[in-house]
Scaffold this motif. Structure first.
Motif, PDB file in Angstrom:
ATOM      1  N   LEU A 147      -6.940 -26.240  12.845  1.00 55.38           N
ATOM      2  CA  LEU A 147      -6.024 -26.877  13.797  1.00 55.38           C
ATOM      3  C   LEU A 147      -4.749 -27.325  13.117  1.00 55.38           C
ATOM      4  O   LEU A 147      -3.671 -27.297  13.718  1.00 55.38           O
ATOM      5  N   ASP A 148      -4.855 -27.743  11.862  1.00 56.62           N
ATOM      6  CA  ASP A 148      -3.667 -28.201  11.146  1.00 56.62           C
ATOM      7  C   ASP A 148      -2.662 -27.070  10.948  1.00 56.62           C
ATOM      8  O   ASP A 148      -1.453 -27.312  10.853  1.00 56.62           O
ATOM      9  N   VAL A 149      -3.148 -25.851  10.908  1.00 60.40           N
ATOM     10  CA  VAL A 149      -2.264 -24.693  10.696  1.00 60.40           C
ATOM     11  C   VAL A 149      -1.925 -23.990  12.005  1.00 60.40           C
ATOM     12  O   VAL A 149      -0.781 -23.579  12.222  1.00 60.40           O
ATOM     13  N   TYR A 150      -2.915 -23.871  12.900  1.00 61.85           N
ATOM     14  CA  TYR A 150      -2.743 -23.051  14.098  1.00 61.85           C
ATOM     15  C   TYR A 150      -2.787 -23.840  15.401  1.00 61.85           C
ATOM     16  O   TYR A 150      -2.649 -23.264  16.479  1.00 61.85           O
ATOM     17  N   GLY A 151      -2.989 -25.144  15.319  1.00 66.33           N
ATOM     18  CA  GLY A 151      -3.174 -25.928  16.525  1.00 66.33           C
ATOM     19  C   GLY A 151      -1.893 -26.247  17.265  1.00 66.33           C
ATOM     20  O   GLY A 151      -0.781 -25.949  16.811  1.00 66.33           O
ATOM     21  N   ASP A 152      -2.075 -26.852  18.444  1.00 67.61           N
ATOM     22  CA  ASP A 152      -0.955 -27.332  19.244  1.00 67.61           C
ATOM     23  C   ASP A 152      -0.693 -28.787  18.868  1.00 67.61           C
ATOM     24  O   ASP A 152      -1.595 -29.612  18.846  1.00 67.61           O
ATOM     25  N   GLU A 153       0.570 -29.094  18.581  1.00 67.84           N
ATOM     26  CA  GLU A 153       0.921 -30.420  18.064  1.00 67.84           C
ATOM     27  C   GLU A 153       0.531 -31.541  19.024  1.00 67.84           C
ATOM     28  O   GLU A 153       0.038 -32.596  18.612  1.00 67.84           O
ATOM     29  N   ARG A 173       1.842 -19.402   6.995  1.00 67.77           N
ATOM     30  CA  ARG A 173       0.952 -18.992   8.075  1.00 67.77           C
ATOM     31  C   ARG A 173       0.890 -17.457   8.145  1.00 67.77           C
ATOM     32  O   ARG A 173      -0.193 -16.882   8.364  1.00 67.77           O
ATOM     33  N   ILE A 177       1.906 -30.257  13.056  1.00 68.64           N
ATOM     34  CA  ILE A 177       1.212 -29.085  12.536  1.00 68.64           C
ATOM     35  C   ILE A 177       1.800 -28.704  11.175  1.00 68.64           C
ATOM     36  O   ILE A 177       2.996 -28.797  10.961  1.00 68.64           O
ATOM     37  N   GLY A 178       0.924 -28.261  10.271  1.00 64.60           N
ATOM     38  CA  GLY A 178       1.381 -27.781   8.968  1.00 64.60           C
ATOM     39  C   GLY A 178       1.371 -28.814   7.872  1.00 64.60           C
ATOM     40  O   GLY A 178       1.840 -28.541   6.751  1.00 64.60           O
ATOM     41  N   PHE A 222      -3.338 -31.743  18.980  1.00 61.50           N
ATOM     42  CA  PHE A 222      -3.850 -32.138  17.660  1.00 61.50           C
ATOM     43  C   PHE A 222      -3.545 -33.598  17.357  1.00 61.50           C
ATOM     44  O   PHE A 222      -4.270 -34.259  16.614  1.00 61.50           O
TER      45      PHE A 222
END
Length: 334
Positions: A222-228, A282, A235-236, A231
């Motif tokens: 989720l930290d890489v591909y999730g919705d802010e 990513r 993100i990132g 989440f």
């Protein structure tokens, strides 16, 4: 006694309310000196999902209708968990916890250390209040082993920050210790209080560990591909801080040549510089097949946890509650 026809969500809400009352009954807001106890009360009042004490109560309910017997142990697990968060915030210099100022920011480092120490002791005081005193000889060593393993996991996590090479297997062991064993112990202790055989309690422990591992990898995803917005944080962040997650470690193992060199050069940048490289990292993850691999690991670990539950003979009401909690933790919809 709660009705057996109660919907699992209603039953879990009832348990959650009982846990809150158990925590408040410790009257930390009244104890002196307040310089020691006010930060503990503040930490516990920040809320959270109360997942660990719920797992404990539900595990008891899978073997006995008298789940209330688990409340002292459930409170102990929640107090211990929050103690680890209090000290984690201090070590990480985190300014906020659940949107509120962290204890060390509000009261200072020394108070955070001492109040955290007192919380760990308070956890044992709560654990000692379980009615089945004969069980203490079994449960206290289990609790102590879990507590020590959480500390070992935290130490490994800190060591990984300065190590140039960490393999995925080492990361999985670290998160097992730092995160998963507490979930497993919550189930194991609750099962024992409910009268489970040690072998069944151990099976529940293993299910909790597997689900905890899946939960952590899902969090990394989720930290890489999730919705802010979903989440709840930018993100990132793991990429910006070059955190050695399973995703990063797997990618480093899979990439070769120019792609590997590029990723290593990005990791050598400052966090401020890496902030502009999140999209590129990513893309490198995607080139390595990292998302597919990580999602497969989440599925494998989750399936293993549910399979362990499926093999057990449990009270039907307790099974429904346990599956409802597991579905919440795993993100499953069925």
């Amino acid at each position: 006694m709660a009705s057996t026809t109660m919907h699992p969500d209603q039953q879990l809400a009832l348990m959650r309310q009982a846990i809150e009352e158990q925590l408040q009954a410790r009257a930390l807001h009244e104890r002196q000196p307040q310089g020691l106890f006010a930060p503990i009360d503040y930490t516990l009042r920040l809320g959270g999902k109360r997942l660990r004490p719920l797992l404990c109560c539900v595990a008891t309910a899978t073997f006995s209708p008298e789940w209330q017997r688990a409340l002292p142990a459930a409170a102990a697990l929640e107090i211990f968990h929050n103690f680890t968060l209090l000290h984690d915030d201090l070590m990480d210099r985190s300014p906020l916890r659940r949107g509120q100022e962290t204890v060390f920011r509000r009261w200072g480092d020394n108070t955070a250390i001492l109040s955290g120490d007192a919380m760990s002791i308070e956890a044992y005081a709560s654990l000692a209040e379980i009615e089945e005193k004969a069980l203490l000889g079994v449960i206290v060593p289990l609790f102590s082993q879990m507590a020590l393993e959480v500390c070992i996991g935290q130490q490994l996590d800190m060591e990984f920050e300065t190590r140039s090479e960490v393999c995925p297997e080492e990361y999985m062991e670290m998160i097992r210790l730092k995160t998963s064993v507490l979930l497993g112990a919550s189930l194991q202790i609750g099962a024992l209080i409910g009268g489970a055989q040690p072998s069944d309690a151990l099976r529940l422990y293993e299910a909790g560990v597997q689900l905890g591992l899946a939960f952590q990898i899902q969090d990394d995803l989720l930290d890489v591909y999730g919705d802010e917005q979903t989440f709840g944080k930018p993100i990132g962040g793991d990429i910006i801080h070059a955190k050695k997650t399973l995703l990063l470690l797997y990618t480093l193992e899979q990439l070769q040549g120019d792609a590997l060199s590029e990723l290593r050069s990005i990791l050598a940048l400052s966090p401020e510089e890496r902030a502009g490289k999140v999209d590129r990292v990513r893309q490198l993850y995607d080139e390595a097949g990292t998302r597919t691999y990580a999602e497969g690991e989440v599925q494998r670990l989750t399936d293993k946890a549910f399979s362990l539950i499926d093999q057990m003979e449990l009270r039907e009401e307790g099974r429904s509650l346990l599956l409802a909690l597991f579905h919440t933790l795993s993100g499953r919809t069925k």
